[in-house]
Design a protein around this motif. Structure first.
Motif, PDB file in Angstrom:
ATOM      1  N   MET A   1       0.862  -1.188   0.000  1.00  0.00           N
ATOM      2  CA  MET A   1       0.000   0.000   0.000  1.00  0.00           C
ATOM      3  C   MET A   1       0.902   1.243   0.000  1.00  0.00           C
ATOM      4  O   MET A   1       1.545   1.543   1.013  1.00  0.00           O
ATOM      5  CB  MET A   1      -0.891  -0.032   1.256  1.00  0.00           C
TER       6      MET A   1
ATOM      7  N   GLU B   1      -8.464  -1.006   2.277  1.00  0.00           N
ATOM      8  CA  GLU B   1      -7.509  -1.924   1.640  1.00  0.00           C
ATOM      9  C   GLU B   1      -7.690  -3.357   2.177  1.00  0.00           C
ATOM     10  O   GLU B   1      -7.684  -4.315   1.407  1.00  0.00           O
ATOM     11  CB  GLU B   1      -6.077  -1.414   1.867  1.00  0.00           C
ATOM     12  N   PHE B   2      -7.888  -3.496   3.489  1.00  0.00           N
ATOM     13  CA  PHE B   2      -8.141  -4.849   4.031  1.00  0.00           C
ATOM     14  C   PHE B   2      -9.457  -5.401   3.470  1.00  0.00           C
ATOM     15  O   PHE B   2      -9.550  -6.581   3.142  1.00  0.00           O
ATOM     16  CB  PHE B   2      -8.189  -4.838   5.557  1.00  0.00           C
ATOM     17  N   ARG B   3     -10.451  -4.536   3.346  1.00  0.00           N
ATOM     18  CA  ARG B   3     -11.736  -4.960   2.799  1.00  0.00           C
ATOM     19  C   ARG B   3     -11.551  -5.492   1.372  1.00  0.00           C
ATOM     20  O   ARG B   3     -12.092  -6.512   0.989  1.00  0.00           O
ATOM     21  CB  ARG B   3     -12.700  -3.751   2.810  1.00  0.00           C
ATOM     22  N   ARG B   4     -10.728  -4.776   0.607  1.00  0.00           N
ATOM     23  CA  ARG B   4     -10.468  -5.179  -0.783  1.00  0.00           C
ATOM     24  C   ARG B   4      -9.744  -6.527  -0.806  1.00  0.00           C
ATOM     25  O   ARG B   4     -10.084  -7.426  -1.554  1.00  0.00           O
ATOM     26  CB  ARG B   4      -9.625  -4.091  -1.466  1.00  0.00           C
ATOM     27  N   ARG B   5      -8.741  -6.652   0.063  1.00  0.00           N
ATOM     28  CA  ARG B   5      -7.934  -7.886   0.041  1.00  0.00           C
ATOM     29  C   ARG B   5      -8.718  -9.108   0.495  1.00  0.00           C
ATOM     30  O   ARG B   5      -8.450 -10.215   0.063  1.00  0.00           O
ATOM     31  CB  ARG B   5      -6.687  -7.715   0.909  1.00  0.00           C
ATOM     32  N   PHE B   6      -9.656  -8.888   1.418  1.00  0.00           N
ATOM     33  CA  PHE B   6     -10.433 -10.033   1.921  1.00  0.00           C
ATOM     34  C   PHE B   6     -11.825 -10.105   1.272  1.00  0.00           C
ATOM     35  O   PHE B   6     -12.719 -10.755   1.804  1.00  0.00           O
ATOM     36  CB  PHE B   6     -10.529  -9.996   3.451  1.00  0.00           C
ATOM     37  N   GLU B   7     -11.956  -9.462   0.124  1.00  0.00           N
ATOM     38  CA  GLU B   7     -13.204  -9.499  -0.652  1.00  0.00           C
ATOM     39  C   GLU B   7     -13.642 -10.947  -0.877  1.00  0.00           C
ATOM     40  O   GLU B   7     -12.818 -11.813  -1.207  1.00  0.00           O
ATOM     41  CB  GLU B   7     -12.939  -8.822  -2.011  1.00  0.00           C
TER      42      GLU B   7
ATOM     43  N   GLY C   1      -4.850  -9.434   9.168  1.00  0.00           N
ATOM     44  CA  GLY C   1      -4.484  -8.200   8.484  1.00  0.00           C
ATOM     45  C   GLY C   1      -3.497  -7.436   9.355  1.00  0.00           C
ATOM     46  O   GLY C   1      -3.804  -7.090  10.489  1.00  0.00           O
TER      47      GLY C   1
ATOM     48  N   ARG D   1      -3.611 -17.262   6.540  1.00  0.00           N
ATOM     49  CA  ARG D   1      -3.429 -16.228   5.520  1.00  0.00           C
ATOM     50  C   ARG D   1      -3.093 -14.896   6.188  1.00  0.00           C
ATOM     51  O   ARG D   1      -3.864 -14.404   7.021  1.00  0.00           O
ATOM     52  CB  ARG D   1      -4.722 -16.103   4.695  1.00  0.00           C
TER      53      ARG D   1
ATOM     54  N   GLU E   1      -2.155 -10.934   5.420  1.00  0.00           N
ATOM     55  CA  GLU E   1      -2.058  -9.830   4.464  1.00  0.00           C
ATOM     56  C   GLU E   1      -1.414  -8.644   5.189  1.00  0.00           C
ATOM     57  O   GLU E   1      -1.989  -8.101   6.135  1.00  0.00           O
ATOM     58  CB  GLU E   1      -3.452  -9.429   3.971  1.00  0.00           C
TER      59      GLU E   1
ATOM     60  N   LEU F   1       0.162  -4.774   4.844  1.00  0.00           N
ATOM     61  CA  LEU F   1       0.048  -3.633   3.929  1.00  0.00           C
ATOM     62  C   LEU F   1       1.392  -3.004   3.596  1.00  0.00           C
ATOM     63  O   LEU F   1       1.553  -2.374   2.568  1.00  0.00           O
ATOM     64  CB  LEU F   1      -0.898  -2.586   4.518  1.00  0.00           C
TER      65      LEU F   1
END
Ligand code: 5GP
Length: 192
Positions: free
Chosen positions: A1, A41-47, A151, A171, A173, A175
């Protein structure tokens, strides 16, 4: 990010002992508009993942987790650090060795707030040796909840936590992954 990396380069301070101070925007004074971008960004990655609870650890994870939770529309539970010896049986308890303070403490979560129906995203500010995440993952397992992932805002990629936690099949993620930092020059390099 990129926004986060730029901010770390601009305002992060490299201290002795591989400690990165980000007190001016992350874990003392908090830049909420940055937190909102982190949440998105976390929302996007864990979509596409079903998440109904965020679990973090006091104290510095709480502010970030709250704003992240807003973008997921779910509640936040934070694990409490405690030195109380005799805790009633209505909590899940694990142990964490603190990276910044170098001591071991218990972490607890009330059974009322974590259970088999929960699909949990762990959130924390830093990942260093992985002890905090391991403790939180323990609590999720004890509760019979499902661990969706973790996250992390800043992972220190030159420390073993990321590898340890990922090798357990969790998993993660992150940033921003710091590859190296120099307390003499203040230089910080990131993994691309
Ligand atoms: P771990 O359990 O992965 O070794 O460390 C994670 C915890 O230690 C985080 O919750 C964070 O509070 C703290 N921590 C680890 N490394 C750093 C660092 O470089 N700077 C700051 N400010 N906190 C850190």
């Amino acid at each position: 990010m990129q926004l986060l990396k730029d901010r770390i380069r601009k305002d992060g301070k490299v201290k002795e002992g591989n400690v990165l101070k980000v007190d001016s925007f992350l874990n003392h004074q908090m830049d909420i508009s940055l937190f909102q971008e982190i949440g998105k960004e976390f929302r996007r990655r864990f979509e596409g993942e079903e998440i109904n609870k965020i679990l973090t650890i006091e104290a510095s994870g709480i502010g970030i987790a709250c704003i992240v939770a807003q973008s997921f529309g779910v509640p936040v539970v934070f694990a409490k650090k405690t030195q109380t010896k005799n805790i009633a049986g209505d909590v899940y308890k694990s142990q964490v060795e603190s990276y910044t303070h170098g001591r071991i403490y218990d972490i607890i979560v009330s059974k009322e707030f974590l259970g088999p129906d929960d699909k949990v995203l762990l959130i924390d500010d830093f990942l260093a040796n992985g002890k905090a995440l391991e403790g939180l993952a323990d609590l999720v397992q004890m509760a019979g909840a499902q661990l969706v992932g973790a996250g992390i805002v800043i992972e220190k990629g030159f420390q073993p936590g990321g590898e340890i936690v990922r090798s357990k099949g969790i998993r993660v993620e992150s940033l921003a992954i710091v590859e190296g930092m120099d307390d003499k020059t203040g230089e910080i390099t990131f993994r691309e």
